[in-house]
Design a protein around this motif. Sequence first.
Motif, PDB file in Angstrom:
ATOM      1  N   CYS A 120     -56.329  55.721 -35.501  1.00 43.27           N
ATOM      2  CA  CYS A 120     -56.352  55.265 -34.105  1.00 43.27           C
ATOM      3  C   CYS A 120     -54.929  55.352 -33.554  1.00 43.27           C
ATOM      4  O   CYS A 120     -53.995  54.831 -34.169  1.00 43.27           O
ATOM      5  CB  CYS A 120     -56.858  53.842 -34.002  1.00 43.27           C
ATOM      6  SG  CYS A 120     -58.522  53.589 -34.650  1.00 43.27           S
TER       7      CYS A 120
ATOM      8  N   THR B 155     -49.821  53.456 -34.192  1.00 47.62           N
ATOM      9  CA  THR B 155     -50.770  54.143 -35.070  1.00 47.62           C
ATOM     10  C   THR B 155     -51.297  53.176 -36.116  1.00 47.62           C
ATOM     11  O   THR B 155     -50.540  52.385 -36.676  1.00 47.62           O
ATOM     12  CB  THR B 155     -50.111  55.335 -35.785  1.00 47.62           C
ATOM     13  OG1 THR B 155     -49.050  54.855 -36.648  1.00 47.62           O
ATOM     14  CG2 THR B 155     -49.545  56.335 -34.797  1.00 47.62           C
ATOM     15  N   THR B 156     -52.582  53.254 -36.385  1.00 51.18           N
ATOM     16  CA  THR B 156     -53.180  52.534 -37.502  1.00 51.18           C
ATOM     17  C   THR B 156     -54.333  53.379 -38.030  1.00 51.18           C
ATOM     18  O   THR B 156     -55.103  53.949 -37.254  1.00 51.18           O
ATOM     19  CB  THR B 156     -53.675  51.134 -37.093  1.00 51.18           C
ATOM     20  OG1 THR B 156     -54.253  50.492 -38.241  1.00 51.18           O
ATOM     21  CG2 THR B 156     -54.689  51.175 -35.965  1.00 51.18           C
TER      22      THR B 156
ATOM     23  N   VAL C  49     -56.079  54.813 -25.696  1.00 47.88           N
ATOM     24  CA  VAL C  49     -56.364  54.738 -27.125  1.00 47.88           C
ATOM     25  C   VAL C  49     -57.397  55.793 -27.491  1.00 47.88           C
ATOM     26  O   VAL C  49     -58.406  55.961 -26.797  1.00 47.88           O
ATOM     27  CB  VAL C  49     -56.905  53.347 -27.535  1.00 47.88           C
ATOM     28  CG1 VAL C  49     -56.989  53.246 -29.050  1.00 47.88           C
ATOM     29  CG2 VAL C  49     -56.030  52.246 -26.978  1.00 47.88           C
TER      30      VAL C  49
ATOM     31  N   ALA D  50     -54.987  49.001 -32.508  1.00 47.60           N
ATOM     32  CA  ALA D  50     -53.990  49.973 -32.055  1.00 47.60           C
ATOM     33  C   ALA D  50     -53.481  49.605 -30.662  1.00 47.60           C
ATOM     34  O   ALA D  50     -52.274  49.706 -30.376  1.00 47.60           O
ATOM     35  CB  ALA D  50     -54.593  51.377 -32.043  1.00 47.60           C
TER      36      ALA D  50
END
Length: 417
Positions: A373, A354-355, A384, A335
Amino acid sequence: MKAAIVTIGDEILIGQITDTNSAYIAQALDKIGIAVVQLLSIGDDQEQIIDTFARLQNQVDLVVVTGGLGPTKDDITKKTFCKYFDDELIVNPEVLAHVTQLLEGIFKKPITQINKDQALVPSRSKVLHNAVGTAPGMWMQKENTVFVSLPGVPYEMKHLMDEVLLPKIIKNFERPYILHKTLITYGLGESLLAERIEEWEDQLPPAIKLAYLPSPGLVRLRLSARGTDEEILRNQLDVQIAQLKPILHDIVVSYEAEEALEVTVLRILQEQNKTIATAESCTGGKIAATLASVPGCSNNFKGGIVAYATEVKIDLLGVDQNTIEKHSVVSMEVAREMALQAQKKFKTDYAIATTGNAGPSKGDSDASVGTVCIAIATPNEVLVEVFNFGQPREKVVQRTVVKSLEMLHKEILKNVP
Protein backbone atom coordinates in the motif's frame (compact mmCIF):
# COMPACT_ATOMS: atom_id res chain seq x y z
CA MET A 1 35.38 4.46 -35.17
CA LYS A 2 35.29 1.32 -33.03
CA ALA A 3 36.69 0.72 -29.55
CA ALA A 4 37.04 -2.11 -27.06
CA ILE A 5 37.44 -1.81 -23.30
CA VAL A 6 39.49 -4.35 -21.35
CA THR A 7 39.51 -4.47 -17.55
CA ILE A 8 42.31 -6.45 -15.90
CA GLY A 9 42.01 -7.99 -12.46
CA ASP A 10 41.26 -11.32 -10.82
CA GLU A 11 39.21 -9.45 -8.20
CA ILE A 12 36.64 -8.56 -10.89
CA LEU A 13 36.34 -12.12 -12.17
CA ILE A 14 35.67 -13.57 -8.71
CA GLY A 15 33.09 -10.89 -7.92
CA GLN A 16 35.15 -9.25 -5.17
CA ILE A 17 34.65 -5.82 -6.72
CA THR A 18 32.21 -4.44 -9.30
CA ASP A 19 33.65 -3.13 -12.56
CA THR A 20 32.36 0.43 -12.74
CA ASN A 21 35.30 1.62 -14.85
CA SER A 22 34.01 0.06 -18.06
CA ALA A 23 30.67 1.84 -17.80
CA TYR A 24 32.34 5.20 -17.24
CA ILE A 25 34.79 4.74 -20.11
CA ALA A 26 32.05 3.52 -22.47
CA GLN A 27 29.83 6.53 -21.72
CA ALA A 28 32.75 8.92 -22.18
CA LEU A 29 33.73 7.41 -25.53
CA ASP A 30 30.13 7.34 -26.74
CA LYS A 31 29.79 11.07 -26.07
CA ILE A 32 32.64 11.84 -28.48
CA GLY A 33 31.35 9.58 -31.24
CA ILE A 34 33.27 6.35 -30.63
CA ALA A 35 31.28 3.12 -30.78
CA VAL A 36 32.26 0.62 -28.08
CA VAL A 37 31.82 -2.84 -29.60
CA GLN A 38 33.30 -5.02 -26.85
CA LEU A 39 33.66 -4.98 -23.05
CA LEU A 40 36.04 -7.61 -21.70
CA SER A 41 37.22 -8.54 -18.21
CA ILE A 42 40.29 -10.75 -17.93
CA GLY A 43 42.58 -11.99 -15.18
CA ASP A 44 46.04 -10.91 -14.09
CA ASP A 45 47.74 -13.26 -16.52
CA GLN A 46 50.22 -12.02 -19.11
CA GLU A 47 49.48 -14.62 -21.76
CA GLN A 48 45.75 -14.01 -21.42
CA ILE A 49 46.28 -10.28 -21.83
CA ILE A 50 48.49 -10.76 -24.89
CA ASP A 51 45.97 -13.15 -26.48
CA THR A 52 43.25 -10.55 -25.90
CA PHE A 53 45.36 -7.80 -27.49
CA ALA A 54 46.10 -10.01 -30.50
CA ARG A 55 42.40 -10.77 -31.04
CA LEU A 56 41.51 -7.08 -30.92
CA GLN A 57 44.43 -6.01 -33.10
CA ASN A 58 43.12 -4.38 -36.31
CA GLN A 59 39.55 -5.33 -35.37
CA VAL A 60 39.03 -2.04 -33.53
CA ASP A 61 40.66 1.36 -33.75
CA LEU A 62 41.11 1.82 -30.01
CA VAL A 63 41.63 -0.50 -27.05
CA VAL A 64 41.32 1.09 -23.62
CA VAL A 65 42.83 -1.02 -20.85
CA THR A 66 42.21 -0.32 -17.17
CA GLY A 67 43.77 -2.04 -14.18
CA GLY A 68 46.99 -3.94 -13.61
CA LEU A 69 48.93 -0.76 -12.82
CA GLY A 70 50.20 0.29 -9.41
CA PRO A 71 53.01 0.25 -6.85
CA THR A 72 52.77 -3.49 -6.16
CA LYS A 73 54.02 -6.74 -7.61
CA ASP A 74 50.77 -7.20 -9.57
CA ASP A 75 51.76 -4.27 -11.82
CA ILE A 76 51.49 -6.47 -14.90
CA THR A 77 50.22 -4.17 -17.64
CA LYS A 78 53.48 -2.30 -18.34
CA LYS A 79 55.42 -5.56 -18.62
CA THR A 80 52.77 -6.97 -20.94
CA PHE A 81 52.85 -3.86 -23.13
CA CYS A 82 56.60 -4.30 -23.47
CA LYS A 83 56.25 -7.92 -24.49
CA TYR A 84 53.41 -7.26 -26.94
CA PHE A 85 55.15 -4.27 -28.54
CA ASP A 86 58.65 -5.81 -28.32
CA ASP A 87 59.80 -2.90 -26.19
CA GLU A 88 61.63 -2.31 -22.91
CA LEU A 89 60.95 -0.33 -19.75
CA ILE A 90 62.85 2.91 -19.16
CA VAL A 91 62.65 5.56 -16.46
CA ASN A 92 60.58 8.56 -17.51
CA PRO A 93 62.12 11.63 -15.79
CA GLU A 94 58.85 13.60 -15.73
CA VAL A 95 56.96 10.75 -14.08
CA LEU A 96 59.76 10.21 -11.55
CA ALA A 97 59.76 13.91 -10.64
CA HIS A 98 55.98 13.83 -10.22
CA VAL A 99 56.02 10.72 -8.02
CA THR A 100 58.81 12.17 -5.89
CA GLN A 101 56.99 15.47 -5.42
CA LEU A 102 53.73 13.69 -4.62
CA LEU A 103 55.24 11.45 -1.94
CA GLU A 104 57.95 13.62 -0.42
CA GLY A 105 56.48 17.06 -1.03
CA ILE A 106 52.79 16.47 -0.33
CA PHE A 107 52.49 13.27 1.72
CA LYS A 108 55.84 13.82 3.51
CA LYS A 109 56.86 10.20 3.03
CA PRO A 110 60.24 8.91 1.86
CA ILE A 111 60.17 7.53 -1.67
CA THR A 112 60.90 3.81 -1.97
CA GLN A 113 62.16 1.74 -4.88
CA ILE A 114 58.63 0.44 -5.47
CA ASN A 115 57.47 4.04 -5.78
CA LYS A 116 60.32 4.86 -8.15
CA ASP A 117 59.34 1.93 -10.34
CA GLN A 118 56.11 3.79 -11.13
CA ALA A 119 58.27 5.93 -13.44
CA LEU A 120 59.15 2.88 -15.58
CA VAL A 121 57.30 2.97 -18.89
CA PRO A 122 57.78 1.33 -22.32
CA SER A 123 60.38 3.35 -24.21
CA ARG A 124 58.12 3.95 -27.24
CA SER A 125 54.98 4.81 -25.28
CA LYS A 126 53.44 8.25 -25.05
CA VAL A 127 52.94 8.95 -21.36
CA LEU A 128 49.55 10.22 -20.17
CA HIS A 129 50.28 12.34 -17.10
CA ASN A 130 48.41 11.20 -14.00
CA ALA A 131 48.17 14.35 -11.89
CA VAL A 132 46.19 12.66 -9.10
CA GLY A 133 48.20 9.45 -8.70
CA THR A 134 51.54 7.76 -9.21
CA ALA A 135 50.77 5.34 -12.07
CA PRO A 136 50.90 7.10 -15.47
CA GLY A 137 48.71 6.19 -18.41
CA MET A 138 50.28 4.92 -21.63
CA TRP A 139 49.44 5.30 -25.34
CA MET A 140 50.97 2.91 -27.89
CA GLN A 141 50.03 2.06 -31.45
CA LYS A 142 50.49 -1.16 -33.40
CA GLU A 143 49.43 -1.19 -37.04
CA ASN A 144 45.84 0.14 -37.14
CA THR A 145 45.06 -0.04 -33.41
CA VAL A 146 45.90 2.31 -30.57
CA PHE A 147 46.28 0.69 -27.15
CA VAL A 148 45.80 2.89 -24.10
CA SER A 149 46.43 1.83 -20.52
CA LEU A 150 44.79 3.61 -17.58
CA PRO A 151 45.03 2.96 -13.81
CA GLY A 152 42.28 0.87 -12.26
CA VAL A 153 41.69 3.23 -9.31
CA PRO A 154 38.39 4.87 -10.35
CA TYR A 155 39.17 8.50 -9.50
CA GLU A 156 42.58 8.26 -11.22
CA MET A 157 41.02 6.62 -14.28
CA LYS A 158 38.30 9.29 -14.48
CA HIS A 159 40.82 12.12 -14.24
CA LEU A 160 43.00 10.68 -17.00
CA MET A 161 39.97 9.87 -19.12
CA ASP A 162 38.42 13.32 -18.90
CA GLU A 163 41.46 15.57 -18.75
CA VAL A 164 44.04 13.75 -20.88
CA LEU A 165 42.77 10.86 -22.99
CA LEU A 166 39.55 12.30 -24.44
CA PRO A 167 41.25 15.52 -25.68
CA LYS A 168 44.01 13.39 -27.24
CA ILE A 169 41.49 11.11 -28.98
CA ILE A 170 39.55 14.11 -30.29
CA LYS A 171 42.79 15.55 -31.68
CA ASN A 172 43.99 12.34 -33.31
CA PHE A 173 40.84 10.69 -34.70
CA GLU A 174 38.06 11.67 -37.06
CA ARG A 175 34.80 10.64 -35.46
CA PRO A 176 31.10 10.62 -36.37
CA TYR A 177 28.53 12.21 -34.11
CA ILE A 178 26.56 9.91 -31.80
CA LEU A 179 23.58 11.58 -30.14
CA HIS A 180 21.04 10.14 -27.71
CA LYS A 181 17.64 11.16 -26.40
CA THR A 182 16.04 9.13 -23.61
CA LEU A 183 12.41 9.12 -22.51
CA ILE A 184 11.61 7.66 -19.10
CA THR A 185 8.17 6.02 -18.97
CA TYR A 186 6.26 4.55 -16.03
CA GLY A 187 3.25 2.33 -15.54
CA LEU A 188 3.32 0.41 -18.84
CA GLY A 189 5.32 -2.76 -19.52
CA GLU A 190 7.73 -3.19 -22.41
CA SER A 191 5.43 -5.26 -24.63
CA LEU A 192 2.42 -2.96 -24.20
CA LEU A 193 4.65 0.05 -24.76
CA ALA A 194 5.96 -1.50 -27.97
CA GLU A 195 2.39 -2.05 -29.21
CA ARG A 196 1.47 1.55 -28.52
CA ILE A 197 4.40 3.02 -30.46
CA GLU A 198 4.65 0.35 -33.19
CA GLU A 199 3.44 2.60 -35.99
CA TRP A 200 5.76 5.42 -34.94
CA GLU A 201 8.72 3.04 -34.59
CA ASP A 202 8.19 1.58 -38.08
CA GLN A 203 8.71 5.00 -39.70
CA LEU A 204 12.00 5.85 -37.92
CA PRO A 205 14.68 7.12 -40.35
CA PRO A 206 17.68 4.82 -40.95
CA ALA A 207 20.04 7.06 -38.97
CA ILE A 208 17.99 6.65 -35.76
CA LYS A 209 17.80 3.48 -33.69
CA LEU A 210 15.43 2.74 -30.81
CA ALA A 211 16.32 0.70 -27.73
CA TYR A 212 13.98 -0.47 -24.94
CA LEU A 213 15.69 -0.41 -21.54
CA PRO A 214 13.31 -1.96 -18.98
CA SER A 215 13.82 -2.07 -15.23
CA PRO A 216 11.42 -2.61 -12.31
CA GLY A 217 8.52 -0.20 -12.69
CA LEU A 218 9.83 1.75 -15.66
CA VAL A 219 10.99 1.53 -19.27
CA ARG A 220 13.51 3.87 -20.84
CA LEU A 221 13.21 4.52 -24.57
CA ARG A 222 16.58 5.53 -25.96
CA LEU A 223 16.81 7.10 -29.39
CA SER A 224 20.31 7.02 -30.87
CA ALA A 225 21.40 8.89 -33.98
CA ARG A 226 24.73 8.44 -35.76
CA GLY A 227 26.09 10.52 -38.64
CA THR A 228 28.50 13.20 -39.81
CA ASP A 229 26.24 16.25 -39.49
CA GLU A 230 25.41 17.10 -35.88
CA GLU A 231 22.74 19.67 -36.67
CA ILE A 232 20.82 17.31 -38.95
CA LEU A 233 20.94 14.56 -36.32
CA ARG A 234 19.67 16.88 -33.57
CA ASN A 235 16.82 18.05 -35.78
CA GLN A 236 15.86 14.46 -36.61
CA LEU A 237 15.83 13.50 -32.94
CA ASP A 238 13.73 16.56 -32.04
CA VAL A 239 11.19 15.66 -34.74
CA GLN A 240 10.85 12.10 -33.45
CA ILE A 241 10.51 13.23 -29.82
CA ALA A 242 7.82 15.71 -30.86
CA GLN A 243 5.90 12.88 -32.55
CA LEU A 244 6.16 10.69 -29.44
CA LYS A 245 4.82 13.28 -27.00
CA PRO A 246 1.12 12.93 -27.88
CA ILE A 247 1.44 9.12 -28.04
CA LEU A 248 3.02 8.74 -24.60
CA HIS A 249 1.85 11.89 -22.84
CA ASP A 250 0.24 9.99 -19.96
CA ILE A 251 3.23 7.82 -19.04
CA VAL A 252 6.33 9.88 -19.84
CA VAL A 253 7.99 11.37 -16.77
CA SER A 254 11.11 12.87 -18.26
CA TYR A 255 12.61 13.70 -21.62
CA GLU A 256 16.03 14.27 -20.08
CA ALA A 257 18.76 11.92 -21.29
CA GLU A 258 20.21 11.17 -17.88
CA GLU A 259 17.76 12.56 -15.31
CA ALA A 260 16.47 9.94 -12.90
CA LEU A 261 12.95 10.16 -11.51
CA GLU A 262 14.14 11.23 -8.06
CA VAL A 263 16.09 14.06 -9.67
CA THR A 264 13.02 15.13 -11.65
CA VAL A 265 10.81 15.06 -8.55
CA LEU A 266 13.20 17.11 -6.42
CA ARG A 267 13.81 19.56 -9.25
CA ILE A 268 10.07 20.26 -9.54
CA LEU A 269 9.73 20.56 -5.76
CA GLN A 270 12.60 23.03 -5.80
CA GLU A 271 10.89 25.05 -8.53
CA GLN A 272 7.65 25.05 -6.48
CA ASN A 273 9.44 25.72 -3.18
CA LYS A 274 7.75 22.63 -1.69
CA THR A 275 9.02 19.94 0.71
CA ILE A 276 8.73 16.17 1.09
CA ALA A 277 9.09 13.58 3.89
CA THR A 278 8.78 9.78 4.05
CA ALA A 279 7.31 7.14 6.36
CA GLU A 280 8.43 3.67 5.29
CA SER A 281 7.73 0.15 6.42
CA CYS A 282 8.34 -2.50 3.74
CA THR A 283 10.85 -0.35 1.84
CA GLY A 284 13.03 0.05 4.91
CA GLY A 285 14.20 3.59 4.14
CA LYS A 286 15.09 3.04 0.49
CA ILE A 287 12.83 5.86 -0.70
CA ALA A 288 14.52 8.25 1.71
CA ALA A 289 17.95 6.98 0.62
CA THR A 290 17.02 7.47 -3.03
CA LEU A 291 15.93 11.06 -2.45
CA ALA A 292 18.93 11.75 -0.23
CA SER A 293 21.32 10.59 -2.97
CA VAL A 294 20.46 13.65 -5.09
CA PRO A 295 22.85 16.58 -4.56
CA GLY A 296 21.07 19.56 -3.04
CA CYS A 297 18.17 17.41 -1.79
CA SER A 298 18.24 19.03 1.68
CA ASN A 299 16.45 22.06 0.27
CA ASN A 300 13.31 19.97 -0.22
CA PHE A 301 13.69 16.55 1.43
CA LYS A 302 13.23 17.03 5.18
CA GLY A 303 13.65 13.47 6.43
CA GLY A 304 11.96 10.14 6.99
CA ILE A 305 10.91 7.55 9.55
CA VAL A 306 11.48 3.83 9.05
CA ALA A 307 8.52 2.40 10.96
CA TYR A 308 9.15 -1.26 10.20
CA ALA A 309 7.64 -2.88 13.29
CA THR A 310 3.97 -2.41 14.18
CA GLU A 311 4.78 -0.89 17.58
CA VAL A 312 7.03 1.70 15.91
CA LYS A 313 4.17 2.74 13.64
CA ILE A 314 2.10 3.33 16.75
CA ASP A 315 4.62 4.71 19.27
CA LEU A 316 6.95 6.72 17.06
CA LEU A 317 4.98 7.58 13.95
CA GLY A 318 1.64 8.00 15.69
CA VAL A 319 -0.62 5.66 13.74
CA ASP A 320 -3.82 4.88 15.66
CA GLN A 321 -3.69 1.37 17.12
CA ASN A 322 -7.42 0.96 16.47
CA THR A 323 -6.81 1.56 12.76
CA ILE A 324 -4.26 -1.24 12.67
CA GLU A 325 -6.45 -3.65 14.64
CA LYS A 326 -9.48 -2.93 12.45
CA HIS A 327 -7.85 -2.89 9.02
CA SER A 328 -4.49 -4.74 9.42
CA VAL A 329 -1.02 -3.21 9.36
CA VAL A 330 -0.92 -3.67 5.57
CA SER A 331 -3.91 -1.61 4.52
CA MET A 332 -4.87 1.56 2.72
CA GLU A 333 -6.06 3.05 6.00
CA VAL A 334 -2.72 2.53 7.75
CA ALA A 335 -0.78 3.82 4.75
CA ARG A 336 -2.97 6.92 4.75
CA GLU A 337 -2.32 7.61 8.44
CA MET A 338 1.42 7.02 7.99
CA ALA A 339 1.57 9.62 5.23
CA LEU A 340 -0.45 12.16 7.20
CA GLN A 341 1.66 11.66 10.33
CA ALA A 342 4.90 12.08 8.37
CA GLN A 343 3.52 15.22 6.75
CA LYS A 344 2.57 16.55 10.19
CA LYS A 345 5.75 15.63 12.07
CA PHE A 346 8.12 16.98 9.42
CA LYS A 347 5.88 19.96 8.55
CA THR A 348 6.15 19.24 4.82
CA ASP A 349 3.91 19.84 1.82
CA TYR A 350 4.08 16.22 0.65
CA ALA A 351 4.75 12.84 2.24
CA ILE A 352 5.19 9.29 0.94
CA ALA A 353 4.21 6.26 3.03
CA THR A 354 4.63 2.55 2.32
CA THR A 355 3.41 -0.53 4.14
CA GLY A 356 3.33 -4.04 2.75
CA ASN A 357 4.44 -7.66 2.74
CA ALA A 358 7.70 -7.82 0.77
CA GLY A 359 8.16 -11.45 1.80
CA PRO A 360 9.16 -14.14 2.15
CA SER A 361 6.75 -14.40 5.13
CA LYS A 362 3.60 -12.41 5.87
CA GLY A 363 4.75 -10.79 9.12
CA ASP A 364 2.04 -8.97 11.11
CA SER A 365 -0.54 -9.01 8.32
CA ASP A 366 -2.70 -11.53 6.50
CA ALA A 367 -2.22 -9.72 3.20
CA SER A 368 -0.61 -11.88 0.53
CA VAL A 369 3.13 -11.67 -0.04
CA GLY A 370 3.91 -8.95 -2.55
CA THR A 371 1.02 -6.70 -1.44
CA VAL A 372 2.04 -3.08 -0.95
CA CYS A 373 0.00 0.00 0.00
CA ILE A 374 1.42 3.38 -1.04
CA ALA A 375 0.05 6.71 0.15
CA ILE A 376 0.92 10.20 -1.06
CA ALA A 377 -0.12 13.06 1.20
CA THR A 378 -0.42 16.37 -0.67
CA PRO A 379 -1.37 19.87 0.50
CA ASN A 380 -4.99 19.08 -0.43
CA GLU A 381 -5.62 15.34 -0.12
CA VAL A 382 -4.18 11.85 0.37
CA LEU A 383 -3.93 9.42 -2.55
CA VAL A 384 -3.68 5.73 -1.62
CA GLU A 385 -3.24 2.73 -3.94
CA VAL A 386 -2.75 -1.01 -3.41
CA PHE A 387 -0.46 -3.14 -5.58
CA ASN A 388 0.80 -6.69 -5.75
CA PHE A 389 4.38 -6.73 -6.97
CA GLY A 390 4.82 -10.51 -6.72
CA GLN A 391 8.21 -11.86 -5.72
CA PRO A 392 11.13 -11.96 -5.01
CA ARG A 393 11.56 -9.60 -2.08
CA GLU A 394 14.12 -7.39 -3.83
CA LYS A 395 11.78 -6.87 -6.77
CA VAL A 396 8.90 -5.91 -4.46
CA VAL A 397 11.01 -3.31 -2.67
CA GLN A 398 12.46 -1.81 -5.85
CA ARG A 399 9.10 -1.61 -7.61
CA THR A 400 7.60 0.02 -4.53
CA VAL A 401 10.30 2.70 -4.55
CA VAL A 402 9.75 3.40 -8.23
CA LYS A 403 5.95 3.39 -8.01
CA SER A 404 6.03 5.70 -4.97
CA LEU A 405 8.13 8.26 -6.82
CA GLU A 406 5.93 7.91 -9.89
CA MET A 407 2.79 8.60 -7.84
CA LEU A 408 4.46 11.56 -6.14
CA HIS A 409 5.53 12.94 -9.51
CA LYS A 410 1.97 12.81 -10.84
CA GLU A 411 0.64 14.58 -7.76
CA ILE A 412 3.15 17.42 -7.75
CA LEU A 413 2.60 17.97 -11.49
CA LYS A 414 -1.03 18.79 -10.69
CA ASN A 415 0.21 21.92 -8.93
CA VAL A 416 2.65 23.06 -11.64
CA PRO A 417 1.46 26.44 -12.97
